[in-house]
Design an enzyme around this catalytic site. Structure first.
Site, PDB file in Angstrom:
ATOM      1  CE  LYS A   1      -1.962  -1.194   3.923  1.00  0.00           C
ATOM      2  NZ  LYS A   1      -1.283  -2.486   4.187  1.00  0.00           N
TER       3      LYS A   1
ATOM      4  NE  ARG B   1      -4.808  -1.134  10.041  1.00  0.00           N
ATOM      5  CZ  ARG B   1      -3.559  -0.991   9.550  1.00  0.00           C
ATOM      6  NH1 ARG B   1      -3.205   0.039   8.832  1.00  0.00           N
ATOM      7  NH2 ARG B   1      -2.681  -1.903   9.798  1.00  0.00           N
TER       8      ARG B   1
ATOM      9  NE  ARG C   1       7.851  -2.815   6.177  1.00  0.00           N
ATOM     10  CZ  ARG C   1       6.522  -2.827   6.267  1.00  0.00           C
ATOM     11  NH1 ARG C   1       5.793  -2.170   5.385  1.00  0.00           N
ATOM     12  NH2 ARG C   1       5.932  -3.501   7.231  1.00  0.00           N
TER      13      ARG C   1
ATOM     14  NE  ARG D   1       6.212  -0.771  10.011  1.00  0.00           N
ATOM     15  CZ  ARG D   1       5.103  -0.816   9.293  1.00  0.00           C
ATOM     16  NH1 ARG D   1       5.055  -0.190   8.126  1.00  0.00           N
ATOM     17  NH2 ARG D   1       4.046  -1.459   9.725  1.00  0.00           N
TER      18      ARG D   1
ATOM     19  NE  ARG E   1       2.005  -5.400  10.836  1.00  0.00           N
ATOM     20  CZ  ARG E   1       3.171  -5.246  10.198  1.00  0.00           C
ATOM     21  NH1 ARG E   1       4.293  -5.680  10.725  1.00  0.00           N
ATOM     22  NH2 ARG E   1       3.182  -4.646   9.023  1.00  0.00           N
TER      23      ARG E   1
HETATM   24  P1  AP5 Z   1       4.879  -1.659   1.845  1.00  0.00           P
HETATM   25  O1  AP5 Z   1       4.588  -0.801   0.672  1.00  0.00           O
HETATM   26  O2  AP5 Z   1       5.639  -1.101   2.981  1.00  0.00           O
HETATM   27  O3  AP5 Z   1       3.527  -2.386   2.336  1.00  0.00           O
HETATM   28  P2  AP5 Z   1       2.282  -1.841   3.148  1.00  0.00           P
HETATM   29  O4  AP5 Z   1       1.063  -2.442   2.545  1.00  0.00           O
HETATM   30  O5  AP5 Z   1       2.344  -0.356   3.269  1.00  0.00           O
HETATM   31  O6  AP5 Z   1       2.554  -2.578   4.523  1.00  0.00           O
HETATM   32  P3  AP5 Z   1       2.523  -2.051   6.027  1.00  0.00           P
HETATM   33  O7  AP5 Z   1       3.276  -3.070   6.826  1.00  0.00           O
HETATM   34  O8  AP5 Z   1       2.933  -0.632   6.114  1.00  0.00           O
HETATM   35  O9  AP5 Z   1       1.008  -2.194   6.318  1.00  0.00           O
HETATM   36  P4  AP5 Z   1       0.359  -2.299   7.687  1.00  0.00           P
HETATM   37  O10 AP5 Z   1      -1.046  -2.105   7.332  1.00  0.00           O
HETATM   38  O11 AP5 Z   1       0.672  -3.532   8.439  1.00  0.00           O
HETATM   39  O12 AP5 Z   1       1.086  -1.136   8.551  1.00  0.00           O
HETATM   40  P5  AP5 Z   1       0.674   0.331   8.942  1.00  0.00           P
HETATM   41  O13 AP5 Z   1       1.886   1.150   8.949  1.00  0.00           O
HETATM   42  O14 AP5 Z   1      -0.501   0.779   8.174  1.00  0.00           O
HETATM   43  O15 AP5 Z   1       5.657  -2.964   1.271  1.00  0.00           O
HETATM   44  C1  AP5 Z   1       6.119  -3.971   2.153  1.00  0.00           C
HETATM   45  C2  AP5 Z   1       7.478  -4.509   1.638  1.00  0.00           C
HETATM   46  O16 AP5 Z   1       7.279  -5.194   0.404  1.00  0.00           O
HETATM   47  C3  AP5 Z   1       8.510  -3.411   1.337  1.00  0.00           C
HETATM   48  O17 AP5 Z   1       9.787  -3.865   1.689  1.00  0.00           O
HETATM   49  C4  AP5 Z   1       8.398  -3.185  -0.173  1.00  0.00           C
HETATM   50  O18 AP5 Z   1       9.617  -2.731  -0.728  1.00  0.00           O
HETATM   51  C5  AP5 Z   1       8.049  -4.595  -0.656  1.00  0.00           C
HETATM   52  N1  AP5 Z   1       7.176  -4.582  -1.826  1.00  0.00           N
HETATM   53  C6  AP5 Z   1       6.179  -3.699  -2.107  1.00  0.00           C
HETATM   54  N2  AP5 Z   1       5.570  -4.022  -3.271  1.00  0.00           N
HETATM   55  C7  AP5 Z   1       6.212  -5.147  -3.718  1.00  0.00           C
HETATM   56  C8  AP5 Z   1       6.054  -5.968  -4.898  1.00  0.00           C
HETATM   57  N3  AP5 Z   1       5.105  -5.714  -5.821  1.00  0.00           N
HETATM   58  N4  AP5 Z   1       6.865  -7.045  -5.031  1.00  0.00           N
HETATM   59  C9  AP5 Z   1       7.818  -7.326  -4.097  1.00  0.00           C
HETATM   60  N5  AP5 Z   1       8.031  -6.580  -2.988  1.00  0.00           N
HETATM   61  C10 AP5 Z   1       7.233  -5.509  -2.798  1.00  0.00           C
HETATM   62  O19 AP5 Z   1       0.179   0.108  10.449  1.00  0.00           O
HETATM   63  C11 AP5 Z   1       1.094  -0.240  11.477  1.00  0.00           C
HETATM   64  C12 AP5 Z   1       0.362  -0.337  12.803  1.00  0.00           C
HETATM   65  O20 AP5 Z   1      -0.166   0.955  13.160  1.00  0.00           O
HETATM   66  C13 AP5 Z   1      -0.862  -1.271  12.844  1.00  0.00           C
HETATM   67  O21 AP5 Z   1      -0.498  -2.614  13.094  1.00  0.00           O
HETATM   68  C14 AP5 Z   1      -1.658  -0.654  13.997  1.00  0.00           C
HETATM   69  O22 AP5 Z   1      -1.094  -0.977  15.241  1.00  0.00           O
HETATM   70  C15 AP5 Z   1      -1.449   0.837  13.769  1.00  0.00           C
HETATM   71  N6  AP5 Z   1      -2.462   1.424  12.863  1.00  0.00           N
HETATM   72  C16 AP5 Z   1      -2.225   2.049  11.670  1.00  0.00           C
HETATM   73  N7  AP5 Z   1      -3.366   2.466  11.112  1.00  0.00           N
HETATM   74  C17 AP5 Z   1      -4.365   2.090  11.955  1.00  0.00           C
HETATM   75  C18 AP5 Z   1      -5.772   2.221  11.909  1.00  0.00           C
HETATM   76  N8  AP5 Z   1      -6.390   2.826  10.871  1.00  0.00           N
HETATM   77  N9  AP5 Z   1      -6.481   1.714  12.941  1.00  0.00           N
HETATM   78  C19 AP5 Z   1      -5.897   1.127  13.997  1.00  0.00           C
HETATM   79  N10 AP5 Z   1      -4.558   0.950  14.097  1.00  0.00           N
HETATM   80  C20 AP5 Z   1      -3.800   1.434  13.079  1.00  0.00           C
HETATM   81 MG    MG Z   2       2.614   0.984   4.882  1.00  0.00          MG
END
Ligand code: AP5
Ligand code: MG
Length: 213
Positions: A13, A88, A127, A160, A171
């Site tokens: 994402k 989410r 990552r 991270r 997660r």
């Molecule tokens: P990346 O682009 O970083 O993936 P992402 O979908 O952004 O993954 P996240 O881990 O950031 O999502 P998340 O939802 O778990 O975390 P968030 O920060 O939102 O890509 C991942 C890896 O793959 C990278 O190394 C990239 O280079 C590689 N890659 C990308 N595309 C690729 C491809 N096509 N092929 C191969 N490799 C590829 O949330 C973190 C925490 O915050 C949550 O657990 C929760 O505690 C809290 N939080 C955040 N938002 C909320 C909310 N709305 N409500 C409640 N808690 C929340």
């Molecule tokens: Mg992300």
């Protein structure tokens, strides 16, 4: 365009949102990035969220709804946006609808980036992120020019704190329980499109643009 990117942890994402930001000039609001900024700054909100995030649990709806509401208010209506990692839970989706209705706006498109859980652990474990500018790399699929160093500002890359195997498992459970129903919510409204997230980031980006056309 008011766009939501939805998908499991590690689906790409953030990677795809960054490309859309560069290509379309839309602001991106990532609640995960916002929470990490609070943690780095040592705010009370950041301290409250830290333990939950590191355990892979969602933080409370109130906290993230408050952050998004403040960000949208600051930006003003009519500029368009990309939401990444929000909403989410269905309660967050309801709050977002109410927020937008008040300013005469709505969500135009919701894109689900589909990646099987079997590929997710590799993506997340490999990552590396820049703690300063938030750039995202992967040791195999998107390595920096110099190992361990951010291309853009020379900062040492980090993993991270929630990218451990135990937190990833949690997660994914949280995603199944709370976030899958959000996809159903937007499906019912006729706004949901699916994009296959397997392939290179360029291939996924091509599909994403086709889904937005
Ligand atoms: P990346 O682009 O970083 O993936 P992402 O979908 O952004 O993954 P996240 O881990 O950031 O999502 P998340 O939802 O778990 O975390 P968030 O920060 O939102 O890509 C991942 C890896 O793959 C990278 O190394 C990239 O280079 C590689 N890659 C990308 N595309 C690729 C491809 N096509 N092929 C191969 N490799 C590829 O949330 C973190 C925490 O915050 C949550 O657990 C929760 O505690 C809290 N939080 C955040 N938002 C909320 C909310 N709305 N409500 C409640 N808690 C929340
Ligand atoms: Mg992300």
């Amino acid at each position: 365009m008011n766009l939501i990117l939805i998908g499991p942890p590690g689906a790409g994402k953030g990677t795809q949102a960054k490309r859309l930001v560069d290509a379309r000039g839309l602001p991106q609001y990532s609640t995960g990035d916002m929470l990490r900024a609070h943690r780095s700054a040592g705010t009370e909100l950041g301290k409250a969220a830290q333990a939950l995030m590191d355990a892979g649990k969602l933080v409370s709806d109130d906290i993230v709804i408050g952050m998004i509401s403040a960000a949208l208010e600051k930006a003003g209506a009519g500029r368009g946006f990309i939401l990444d990692g929000f909403p989410r839970t269905v309660a967050q989706a309801d709050a977002l609808s109410a927020m937008l209705a008040k300013r005469g706006e709505k969500i135009d498109r919701v894109v689900m980036v589909d990646v099987p859980f079997s590929l997710i652990v590799d993506r997340i474990v490999g990552r590396r992120t820049c703690p300063k500018d938030g750039s995202v790399y992967h040791v195999k699929t998107a390595p920096p020019k110099v190992e361990g160093i951010c291309d853009l500002d020379g900062t040492q890359l980090v993993q991270r704190a929630d990218d451990t195997e135990a937190a990833i498992t949690k997660r994914l459970t949280e995603y199944d329980q709370w976030t899958r129903p959000v996809a159903g919510y937007y499906q019912q409204l006729g706004l949901l499109r699916h994009v296959d997230g397997v392939g290179t980031p360029d291939e996924v980006y091509g599909r994403l643009n086709a889904a937005l056309a």
